[in-house]
Motif scaffolding. Structure first.
Motif, PDB file in Angstrom:
ATOM      1  N   VAL B   4       0.810  -1.275  -0.195  1.00 43.83           N
ATOM      2  CA  VAL B   4      -0.129   0.012   0.094  1.00 43.83           C
ATOM      3  C   VAL B   4       0.709   1.208   0.009  1.00 43.83           C
ATOM      4  CG1 VAL B   4      -1.745   1.385   1.222  1.00 43.83           C
ATOM      5  CG2 VAL B   4      -1.751  -1.112   1.022  1.00 43.83           C
ATOM      6  N   THR B   5       0.612   2.337  -0.814  1.00 39.39           N
ATOM      7  CA  THR B   5       1.172   3.401  -0.870  1.00 39.39           C
ATOM      8  C   THR B   5       0.212   4.516  -0.570  1.00 39.39           C
ATOM      9  OG1 THR B   5       2.774   2.635  -2.351  1.00 39.39           O
ATOM     10  CG2 THR B   5       2.728   5.138  -2.270  1.00 39.39           C
ATOM     11  N   GLN B   6       0.638   5.256   0.486  1.00 39.50           N
ATOM     12  CA  GLN B   6      -0.404   6.565   0.571  1.00 39.50           C
ATOM     13  C   GLN B   6       0.511   7.724   0.676  1.00 39.50           C
ATOM     14  OE1 GLN B   6      -1.449   5.085   4.876  1.00 39.50           O
ATOM     15  NE2 GLN B   6      -1.879   7.014   4.829  1.00 39.50           N
ATOM     16  N   ARG B  96      -8.295 -14.559   0.462  1.00 42.95           N
ATOM     17  CA  ARG B  96      -7.950 -15.642  -0.007  1.00 42.95           C
ATOM     18  C   ARG B  96      -8.494 -16.715   0.860  1.00 42.95           C
ATOM     19  NH1 ARG B  96      -3.153 -17.023   3.297  1.00 42.95           N
ATOM     20  NH2 ARG B  96      -2.616 -15.103   4.324  1.00 42.95           N
ATOM     21  N   GLY B  97      -9.467 -16.601   1.682  1.00 39.32           N
ATOM     22  CA  GLY B  97      -9.885 -17.479   2.367  1.00 39.32           C
ATOM     23  C   GLY B  97      -9.381 -17.907   3.793  1.00 39.32           C
ATOM     24  N   SER B  98      -8.398 -17.250   4.054  1.00 35.77           N
ATOM     25  CA  SER B  98      -7.708 -17.303   5.310  1.00 35.77           C
ATOM     26  C   SER B  98      -8.529 -16.814   6.348  1.00 35.77           C
ATOM     27  CB  SER B  98      -6.521 -16.478   5.323  1.00 35.77           C
ATOM     28  OG  SER B  98      -5.830 -16.249   6.567  1.00 35.77           O
ATOM     29  N   THR B  99      -8.585 -17.577   7.500  1.00 30.33           N
ATOM     30  CA  THR B  99      -9.135 -17.247   8.740  1.00 30.33           C
ATOM     31  C   THR B  99      -8.637 -15.775   9.584  1.00 30.33           C
ATOM     32  OG1 THR B  99      -8.131 -18.534  10.079  1.00 30.33           O
ATOM     33  CG2 THR B  99     -10.181 -19.586   9.078  1.00 30.33           C
ATOM     34  N   LEU B 100      -7.646 -15.539   9.030  1.00 29.51           N
ATOM     35  CA  LEU B 100      -6.965 -14.572   9.812  1.00 29.51           C
ATOM     36  C   LEU B 100      -6.620 -13.089   9.307  1.00 29.51           C
ATOM     37  CD1 LEU B 100      -4.570 -16.896  11.540  1.00 29.51           C
ATOM     38  CD2 LEU B 100      -6.490 -15.992  12.496  1.00 29.51           C
ATOM     39  N   GLY B 101      -6.812 -12.848   7.834  1.00 27.76           N
ATOM     40  CA  GLY B 101      -6.927 -11.709   7.247  1.00 27.76           C
ATOM     41  C   GLY B 101      -5.755 -10.779   7.616  1.00 27.76           C
ATOM     42  N   ARG B 102      -4.524 -11.066   7.449  1.00 27.40           N
ATOM     43  CA  ARG B 102      -3.322 -10.265   7.623  1.00 27.40           C
ATOM     44  C   ARG B 102      -3.377  -8.982   6.918  1.00 27.40           C
ATOM     45  NH1 ARG B 102       2.756 -11.887   5.962  1.00 27.40           N
ATOM     46  NH2 ARG B 102       3.595 -10.100   5.813  1.00 27.40           N
ATOM     47  N   LEU B 103      -3.224  -7.769   7.634  1.00 22.66           N
ATOM     48  CA  LEU B 103      -3.276  -6.448   7.036  1.00 22.66           C
ATOM     49  C   LEU B 103      -1.970  -6.042   6.543  1.00 22.66           C
ATOM     50  CD1 LEU B 103      -5.670  -4.893   9.669  1.00 22.66           C
ATOM     51  CD2 LEU B 103      -6.239  -5.449   7.269  1.00 22.66           C
ATOM     52  N   TYR B 104      -1.821  -5.259   5.447  1.00 22.46           N
ATOM     53  CA  TYR B 104      -0.857  -4.551   4.917  1.00 22.46           C
ATOM     54  C   TYR B 104      -0.996  -3.175   5.047  1.00 22.46           C
ATOM     55  CZ  TYR B 104       0.509  -9.234   2.874  1.00 22.46           C
ATOM     56  OH  TYR B 104       0.839 -10.615   2.900  1.00 22.46           O
ATOM     57  N   PHE B 105      -0.290  -2.420   5.642  1.00 19.45           N
ATOM     58  CA  PHE B 105      -0.618  -1.018   5.959  1.00 19.45           C
ATOM     59  C   PHE B 105       0.202  -0.180   5.066  1.00 19.45           C
ATOM     60  CE2 PHE B 105      -3.433  -0.717   9.549  1.00 19.45           C
ATOM     61  CZ  PHE B 105      -3.312  -1.995  10.135  1.00 19.45           C
ATOM     62  N   GLY B 106      -0.025   1.080   4.788  1.00 20.87           N
ATOM     63  CA  GLY B 106       0.654   2.158   4.392  1.00 20.87           C
ATOM     64  C   GLY B 106       1.378   2.869   5.529  1.00 20.87           C
ATOM     65  N   ARG B 107       2.161   3.817   5.291  1.00 16.89           N
ATOM     66  CA  ARG B 107       2.927   4.663   6.318  1.00 16.89           C
ATOM     67  C   ARG B 107       2.277   5.379   7.040  1.00 16.89           C
ATOM     68  NH1 ARG B 107       8.908   6.244   4.098  1.00 16.89           N
ATOM     69  NH2 ARG B 107       9.271   4.438   2.800  1.00 16.89           N
ATOM     70  N   GLY B 108       1.139   5.846   6.943  1.00 12.39           N
ATOM     71  CA  GLY B 108       0.197   6.801   7.445  1.00 12.39           C
ATOM     72  C   GLY B 108       0.232   8.183   7.110  1.00 12.39           C
ATOM     73  N   THR B 109      -0.764   9.029   7.189  1.00 11.39           N
ATOM     74  CA  THR B 109      -0.737  10.367   6.963  1.00 11.39           C
ATOM     75  C   THR B 109      -1.141  11.216   7.913  1.00 11.39           C
ATOM     76  OG1 THR B 109      -0.999   9.830   4.572  1.00 11.39           O
ATOM     77  CG2 THR B 109      -1.587  12.040   5.252  1.00 11.39           C
TER      78      THR B 109
END
Lengths: 115, 115
Positions: B4-6, B96-109
């Motif tokens: 993610v790019t913010q 992707r059907g994963s039960t855990l839904g790992r999040l990929y974050f941007g750097r924050g604004t």
């Protein structure tokens, strides 16, 4: 409103020392996570934990890191021998439901400074 | 991979100004997209989400539309308030059907709104 609590809010340690960061997830939640944010960089996933075992871990989560749920309420992150590059804000998170229907709740973060 | 790019911050606005924080993503599949907000001294909180293309997430006057063709999920608000001052994070999770839904974050604004 229930919340995720983290302690300490800030810890300063010497390089090579062991650090334990503590988290108390929301009581009926089943899935637990650690994320970290190095200053100025992205929030990064470290590890997820379910049913008393690690479900997924990132490449950051090497042998120096471990997680534990020792007593059914706390969820801890241990760094065995801290390095300068471990300095970051560490966020604990939890969720009740699986997948994307379950909102992730985050704590306020624990700032770790390694000198 | 997933990333993610913010928009780089900080963003400083006067009260009642229009806000846009840009977010673009790269994903291997068809992700769900999120905006999280962190108010001073608090943990990250889910602000809004969209789980498929063309969905619009909205909450507290904020909106974001999932644009698959431009791989974007820009955050907008028509009239910001001082109380909107916070750090805003864009994030994605694989469907992707994963039960855990790992999040990929941007750097924050960082957003600061002046009266």
């Amino acid at each position: 409103e229930p919340e995720v609590t983290q302690t300490p809010s800030h810890q300063v340690t010497q390089m090579g020392q062991e650090v334990i960061l503590r988290c108390v997830p929301i009581s009926n939640h089943l899935y637990f996570y650690w994320y970290r944010q190095i200053l100025g960089q992205k929030v990064e996933f470290l590890v997820s934990f379910y049913n008393n075992e690690i479900s997924e871990k990132s490449e950051i989560f090497d042998d120096q890191f471990s997680v534990e749920r020792p007593d059914g309420s706390n969820f801890t992150l241990k760094i065995r021998s801290t390095k300068l590059e471990d300095s970051a804000m560490y966020f604990c998170a939890s969720r009740r439901l699986a997948g994307l229907t379950g909102e992730l709740f985050f704590g306020e973060g624990s700032r770790l400074t390694v000198l | 991979g997933n990333s993610v790019t913010q928009m780089e911050g900080p963003v400083t606005l006067s009260e009642e100004a229009f806000l846009t924080i840009n977010c673009t993503y790269t994903a291997t599949g068809y992700p769900s997209l999120f905006w999280y907000v962190q108010y001073p001294g608090e943990g990250l909180q889910l602000l809004l989400k969209a789980t498929k293309a063309d969905d619009k997430g909205s909450n507290k006057g904020f909106e974001a539309t999932y644009r698959k063709e431009t791989t974007s999920f820009h955050l907008e608000k028509g009239s910001v308030q001082v109380s909107d001052s916070a750090v805003y994070f864009c994030a994605l999770s694989e469907n992707r059907g994963s039960t855990l839904g790992r999040l990929y974050f941007g750097r924050g604004t960082q957003l600061t709104v002046w009266p």
